[in-house]
Motif scaffolding. Structure first.
Motif, PDB file in Angstrom:
ATOM      1  N   VAL B 333       0.844  -1.192   0.000  1.00 46.01           N
ATOM      2  CA  VAL B 333       0.000   0.000   0.000  1.00 46.01           C
ATOM      3  C   VAL B 333       0.881   1.243   0.000  1.00 46.01           C
ATOM      4  O   VAL B 333       1.803   1.362   0.811  1.00 46.01           O
ATOM      5  N   VAL B 334       0.599   2.153  -0.936  1.00 50.36           N
ATOM      6  CA  VAL B 334       1.366   3.391  -1.048  1.00 50.36           C
ATOM      7  C   VAL B 334       0.436   4.562  -0.733  1.00 50.36           C
ATOM      8  O   VAL B 334      -0.686   4.633  -1.238  1.00 50.36           O
ATOM      9  N   SER B 335       0.925   5.456   0.123  1.00 47.30           N
ATOM     10  CA  SER B 335       0.184   6.683   0.413  1.00 47.30           C
ATOM     11  C   SER B 335       0.998   7.866  -0.083  1.00 47.30           C
ATOM     12  O   SER B 335       2.218   7.889   0.050  1.00 47.30           O
ATOM     13  N   ASP B 336       0.310   8.843  -0.695  1.00 45.01           N
ATOM     14  CA  ASP B 336       1.017  10.068  -1.069  1.00 45.01           C
ATOM     15  C   ASP B 336       0.597  11.217  -0.148  1.00 45.01           C
ATOM     16  O   ASP B 336       0.794  12.377  -0.454  1.00 45.01           O
ATOM     17  N   GLY B 337      -0.008  10.853   0.980  1.00 46.41           N
ATOM     18  CA  GLY B 337      -0.391  11.871   1.952  1.00 46.41           C
ATOM     19  C   GLY B 337      -1.758  12.472   1.695  1.00 46.41           C
ATOM     20  O   GLY B 337      -2.192  13.360   2.419  1.00 46.41           O
ATOM     21  N   SER B 338      -2.458  11.980   0.688  1.00 48.29           N
ATOM     22  CA  SER B 338      -3.767  12.546   0.359  1.00 48.29           C
ATOM     23  C   SER B 338      -4.877  11.716   0.999  1.00 48.29           C
ATOM     24  O   SER B 338      -4.619  10.740   1.703  1.00 48.29           O
ATOM     25  N   GLU B 339      -6.114  12.088   0.714  1.00 43.33           N
ATOM     26  CA  GLU B 339      -7.250  11.398   1.352  1.00 43.33           C
ATOM     27  C   GLU B 339      -7.594  10.086   0.662  1.00 43.33           C
ATOM     28  O   GLU B 339      -8.511   9.403   1.072  1.00 43.33           O
ATOM     29  N   ARG B 340      -6.822   9.750  -0.393  1.00 41.24           N
ATOM     30  CA  ARG B 340      -7.054   8.479  -1.084  1.00 41.24           C
ATOM     31  C   ARG B 340      -5.747   7.703  -1.205  1.00 41.24           C
ATOM     32  O   ARG B 340      -4.694   8.317  -1.386  1.00 41.24           O
ATOM     33  N   PRO B 341      -5.820   6.372  -1.146  1.00 42.49           N
ATOM     34  CA  PRO B 341      -4.597   5.585  -1.326  1.00 42.49           C
ATOM     35  C   PRO B 341      -4.028   5.833  -2.725  1.00 42.49           C
ATOM     36  O   PRO B 341      -4.799   5.964  -3.688  1.00 42.49           O
ATOM     37  N   TYR B 342      -2.692   5.882  -2.826  1.00 43.60           N
ATOM     38  CA  TYR B 342      -2.082   6.103  -4.136  1.00 43.60           C
ATOM     39  C   TYR B 342      -2.030   4.799  -4.927  1.00 43.60           C
ATOM     40  O   TYR B 342      -2.230   4.773  -6.131  1.00 43.60           O
ATOM     41  N   ARG B 343      -1.768   3.700  -4.224  1.00 47.48           N
ATOM     42  CA  ARG B 343      -1.709   2.407  -4.902  1.00 47.48           C
ATOM     43  C   ARG B 343      -1.934   1.322  -3.855  1.00 47.48           C
ATOM     44  O   ARG B 343      -1.391   1.378  -2.753  1.00 47.48           O
ATOM     45  N   VAL B 344      -2.747   0.333  -4.219  1.00 51.59           N
ATOM     46  CA  VAL B 344      -2.959  -0.832  -3.361  1.00 51.59           C
ATOM     47  C   VAL B 344      -2.742  -2.060  -4.227  1.00 51.59           C
ATOM     48  O   VAL B 344      -3.340  -2.164  -5.298  1.00 51.59           O
ATOM     49  N   HIS B 345      -1.876  -2.940  -3.807  1.00 54.42           N
ATOM     50  CA  HIS B 345      -1.706  -4.196  -4.536  1.00 54.42           C
ATOM     51  C   HIS B 345      -1.857  -5.351  -3.555  1.00 54.42           C
ATOM     52  O   HIS B 345      -1.281  -5.329  -2.481  1.00 54.42           O
ATOM     53  N   ILE B 346      -2.666  -6.332  -3.953  1.00 58.29           N
ATOM     54  CA  ILE B 346      -2.935  -7.467  -3.071  1.00 58.29           C
ATOM     55  C   ILE B 346      -2.481  -8.738  -3.769  1.00 58.29           C
ATOM     56  O   ILE B 346      -2.984  -9.065  -4.848  1.00 58.29           O
ATOM     57  N   ARG B 347      -1.519  -9.413  -3.169  1.00 56.25           N
ATOM     58  CA  ARG B 347      -1.123 -10.725  -3.706  1.00 56.25           C
ATOM     59  C   ARG B 347      -1.762 -11.767  -2.795  1.00 56.25           C
ATOM     60  O   ARG B 347      -1.443 -11.849  -1.622  1.00 56.25           O
ATOM     61  N   THR B 348      -2.688 -12.525  -3.354  1.00 61.51           N
ATOM     62  CA  THR B 348      -3.480 -13.418  -2.511  1.00 61.51           C
ATOM     63  C   THR B 348      -2.961 -14.852  -2.568  1.00 61.51           C
ATOM     64  O   THR B 348      -2.217 -15.225  -3.475  1.00 61.51           O
ATOM     65  N   GLY B 349      -3.407 -15.653  -1.611  1.00 61.73           N
ATOM     66  CA  GLY B 349      -3.015 -17.058  -1.557  1.00 61.73           C
ATOM     67  C   GLY B 349      -3.526 -17.847  -2.748  1.00 61.73           C
ATOM     68  O   GLY B 349      -2.819 -18.700  -3.292  1.00 61.73           O
ATOM     69  N   SER B 350      -4.745 -17.555  -3.181  1.00 56.05           N
ATOM     70  CA  SER B 350      -5.310 -18.286  -4.326  1.00 56.05           C
ATOM     71  C   SER B 350      -4.560 -17.975  -5.611  1.00 56.05           C
ATOM     72  O   SER B 350      -4.456 -18.819  -6.500  1.00 56.05           O
ATOM     73  N   PHE B 351      -4.047 -16.761  -5.723  1.00 57.07           N
ATOM     74  CA  PHE B 351      -3.290 -16.367  -6.924  1.00 57.07           C
ATOM     75  C   PHE B 351      -2.064 -17.265  -7.071  1.00 57.07           C
ATOM     76  O   PHE B 351      -1.803 -17.822  -8.137  1.00 57.07           O
ATOM     77  N   SER B 352      -1.313 -17.422  -5.966  1.00 60.80           N
ATOM     78  CA  SER B 352      -0.142 -18.303  -6.003  1.00 60.80           C
ATOM     79  C   SER B 352      -0.560 -19.733  -6.287  1.00 60.80           C
ATOM     80  O   SER B 352       0.081 -20.432  -7.067  1.00 60.80           O
ATOM     81  N   ALA B 353      -1.643 -20.165  -5.643  1.00 58.93           N
ATOM     82  CA  ALA B 353      -2.066 -21.560  -5.780  1.00 58.93           C
ATOM     83  C   ALA B 353      -2.475 -21.859  -7.224  1.00 58.93           C
ATOM     84  O   ALA B 353      -2.144 -22.913  -7.764  1.00 58.93           O
ATOM     85  N   MET B 354      -3.172 -20.925  -7.866  1.00 55.11           N
ATOM     86  CA  MET B 354      -3.582 -21.150  -9.254  1.00 55.11           C
ATOM     87  C   MET B 354      -2.380 -21.223 -10.183  1.00 55.11           C
ATOM     88  O   MET B 354      -2.382 -21.957 -11.165  1.00 55.11           O
ATOM     89  N   SER B 355      -1.343 -20.427  -9.869  1.00 54.29           N
ATOM     90  CA  SER B 355      -0.214 -20.350 -10.788  1.00 54.29           C
ATOM     91  C   SER B 355       0.623 -21.629 -10.779  1.00 54.29           C
ATOM     92  O   SER B 355       1.407 -21.854 -11.682  1.00 54.29           O
ATOM     93  N   ILE B 356       0.450 -22.469  -9.768  1.00 56.37           N
ATOM     94  CA  ILE B 356       1.265 -23.694  -9.701  1.00 56.37           C
ATOM     95  C   ILE B 356       0.591 -24.838 -10.467  1.00 56.37           C
ATOM     96  O   ILE B 356       1.237 -25.829 -10.822  1.00 56.37           O
ATOM     97  N   ILE B 357      -0.705 -24.703 -10.778  1.00 53.16           N
ATOM     98  CA  ILE B 357      -1.461 -25.844 -11.323  1.00 53.16           C
ATOM     99  C   ILE B 357      -0.909 -26.308 -12.672  1.00 53.16           C
ATOM    100  O   ILE B 357      -0.756 -27.506 -12.913  1.00 53.16           O
ATOM    101  N   GLU B 358      -0.541 -25.354 -13.536  1.00 56.44           N
ATOM    102  CA  GLU B 358      -0.067 -25.745 -14.869  1.00 56.44           C
ATOM    103  C   GLU B 358       1.149 -26.669 -14.774  1.00 56.44           C
ATOM    104  O   GLU B 358       1.240 -27.663 -15.477  1.00 56.44           O
ATOM    105  N   SER B 359       2.065 -26.322 -13.867  1.00 55.82           N
ATOM    106  CA  SER B 359       3.286 -27.137 -13.796  1.00 55.82           C
ATOM    107  C   SER B 359       3.050 -28.480 -13.110  1.00 55.82           C
ATOM    108  O   SER B 359       3.882 -29.371 -13.191  1.00 55.82           O
ATOM    109  N   LEU B 360       1.914 -28.642 -12.426  1.00 56.16           N
ATOM    110  CA  LEU B 360       1.622 -29.930 -11.795  1.00 56.16           C
ATOM    111  C   LEU B 360       0.786 -30.837 -12.695  1.00 56.16           C
ATOM    112  O   LEU B 360       0.626 -32.021 -12.424  1.00 56.16           O
ATOM    113  N   SER B 361       0.232 -30.239 -13.773  1.00 57.84           N
ATOM    114  CA  SER B 361      -0.834 -30.947 -14.474  1.00 57.84           C
ATOM    115  C   SER B 361      -0.358 -32.119 -15.337  1.00 57.84           C
ATOM    116  O   SER B 361      -1.099 -33.069 -15.535  1.00 57.84           O
TER     117      SER B 361
END
Lengths: 192, 385
Positions: B333-361
């Motif tokens: 999460v990045v703040s530039d000091g304003s009333e709104r977040p400048y950037r929010v990035h969420i790396r989730t558990g399901s994202f990682s889990a989905m990315s491994i499926i191709e190499s296991l298949s």
């Protein structure tokens, strides 16, 4: 606010201790990278919450390899990879959040790439987790990754135009005839 | 799986059966894919050569919305990141904003958060347990799991008025204190629930068919799990003894005594589908322990700190890691000091889990793909955000 005062003491001390340790480590890690990669390794940048090491966009993969394979470091996990657009200074920053399970240690790398032609080394061959994370940054911010095996959009449709997380992105009026604007039931036009 | 098949281009050539790879489309509407997601499967009969996930069907541009709605206003959107375990997403966002703004959370509020988060974890694991049984072909366990989940939903509804998208946490604390007699109600539920987990074990875990379908299927080594950044129960099932609540403690987790279940290779290998299943079952017991201790040690005081309505954290950026039911969720999460977040990035558990499926298949049966998705407890909206 008696409750608030109680919780302060313990946690603050913890934070300060880890901050001291971290300061020593990050300087040593930077020195190690600098010895091997020279001027491609920039300074340690202080932030209010953590420090990061700045790396040139064409030295990321070599730095990543070193960080993963050096026995004293063993950053075996790419925990997160995020991009952020800074049109003010004409750059897109890529932030790598690394973690070492062996030493329970975190490290942040930061790469700046030119906004006009954003191109950064891929770290997919170092950490396979980067494959999808880099695709996401490519999709939403338009950064290309040199050496990526399968660089295509991941969240948006293949024929989407533009990269929505760019600060100057303007949402199209429609997508295949589907309006992207919803009329407000209160008679106010939605959107910013 | 060890059958050797020769590939020929000309159909029906001499020397036995000529075979051809099929390209199959699975999804985006498929009951076993845990949300709207799609696989393109290259199969040789029943054996897959490659399964390529195609995600994004549930992309709601939550990260972009964050840049428009302000710090307080983003809280309800975090519910939608992972609506099966919304509490922990609330928690990650609250922690990010508090860390940037230097807000000190009252101790009682942290206890309320832990109680809510751990009840949410049991909820999420119950769904994973039930859905996994159903994907393998056992319908009954699902009904048992959902019955118990309803009771937790009732408890959470009493706490915050919602059953799925809670919006319970606030920057600086929680929205409401525990309702009257709440501890008693939760403890009464836990007394009833823990013997039922043993019953689930009898009903499903050690069922012969179930074991045959899952043991030694889609084994993930600890090295591979770390390289693909698998997190949470999926990582622990591969034998990596790591839980943020214990190893990088946040909130008031150091106050509680709990163990971290790790894969042991009971019926097959460490890191197979069965281990990923059983780790979650054990975690429900541990979460119940934490809830019990939190209710017993609940401190007094306020449940929310004074935070300005027009919250503007100073410029800076944070990385927040929270142990959700689907593992380490990493927020940048990045703040530039304003009333709104400048950037929010969420790396989730399901994202990682989905990315491994191709190499296991490669080499898995098509039916095992369903088992693999279920065992990784993928929640599609959490992949797409």
């Amino acid at each position: 606010m008696a409750g608030a005062a109680e919780c302060g003491g313990g946690s603050v001390a913890l934070v300060e201790l880890s901050r001291v340790e971290r300061d020593m480590e990050i300087a040593a890690i930077r020195r190690l990278l600098h010895d091997k990669l020279g001027a491609a390794v920039g300074v340690v940048e202080e932030g209010p919450h953590y420090e990061s090491i700045r790396i040139d966009d064409d030295a990321v993969e070599r730095a990543a390899m070193l960080l993963r394979d050096t026995p004293e470091l063993r950053f075996d996990c790419l925990s997160n990879l995020s991009g952020c657009d800074y049109p003010g200074r004409g750059a897109i920053d890529i932030v790598y959040d690394l973690y070492s399970y062996e030493f329970d240690r975190s490290l942040v790398l930061r790469v700046s790439t030119r906004r006009g032609d954003p191109l950064v080394d891929s770290v997919e061959r170092v950490w396979p987790a980067a494959n999808w994370l880099e695709r996401e940054v490519f999709d939403l911010l338009g950064v290309r990754f040199r050496g990526h095996s399968d660089l295509r959009r991941i969240l948006l449709p293949e024929d989407w135009v533009g990269h929505p997380l760019r600060k100057d992105y303007v949402e199209p009026e429609q997508y295949h005839g589907i309006s992207t604007v919803r009329e407000s039931m209160l008679g106010i036009r939605s959107g910013s | 799986m060890s059958v050797e098949i020769e590939f020929t281009d000309d159909h029906g050539s001499a020397g036995g059966f000529a075979t051809e790879e099929m390209t199959l489309n699975m999804g985006p509407q498929h009951p076993s894919t845990h949300g709207v997601l799609r696989f393109v499967v290259k199969a040789d009969g029943e054996v897959m050569r490659r399964a390529v996930p195609d995600v994004g069907y549930l992309h709601r541009s939550i990260e972009k919305i964050a840049e428009k709605v302000g710090w307080h206003g983003f809280m309800p959107y975090t519910d939608r990141v992972d609506y099966v375990a919304a509490m922990t997403c609330n928690q990650a966002w609250a922690m990010a904003a508090e860390s940037l703004g230097g807000v000190e959370v009252p101790r009682r509020a942290e206890y309320c958060r832990v109680i809510a988060a751990e009840l949410g974890r049991i909820c999420s694991h119950l769904l994973a347990f039930g859905a996994m049984g159903m994907d393998i072909g056992a319908f009954t366990p699902f009904t048992h799991a959902i019955r118990e989940r309803e009771m937790i939903n009732d408890l959470l509804e009493e706490l915050c008025g919602a059953r799925l998208t809670f919006n319970y946490l606030r920057i600086g604390g929680v929205a409401w204190d525990l309702p009257p007699d709440y501890a008693h109600k939760v403890l009464r539920f836990l007394d009833r629930f823990i013997p039922l987990v043993d019953e689930f074990d009898d009903l499903l875990s050690n069922n012969k068919i179930y074991i045959e379908r899952l043991a030694d299927v889609a084994v993930i080594s600890p090295e591979m799990a770390i390289a693909y950044n698998l997190v949470g129960p999926n990582l622990r099932a591969s034998g990596v003894d790591y839980d943020l609540r214990r190893d990088r403690p946040y909130s008031v987790y150091p106050d509680f005594d709990f163990t971290v279940p790790v894969g042991k290779g009971t019926w097959g290998s460490v890191g197979d589908c069965w281990e990923r299943y059983i780790v979650r079952l054990h975690e429900m017991r541990e979460s119940a322990k934490i809830v019990r201790q939190a209710l017993e040690g609940l401190p007094g005081g306020p449940v929310i700190a004074k935070v300005r309505r027009n919250f503007k954290p100073p410029a800076g950026e944070v990385h927040i890691r929270v142990e959700t039911p689907r593992g380490d969720q990493s927020w940048y999460v990045v703040s530039d000091g304003s009333e709104r977040p400048y950037r929010v990035h969420i790396r989730t558990g399901s994202f990682s889990a989905m990315s491994i499926i191709e190499s296991l298949s490669n080499g898995l049966m098509i039916a095992d793909l369903v088992a693999l998705i279920a065992s990784l407890d993928v929640v599609a909206p959490e992949v797409d955000r």
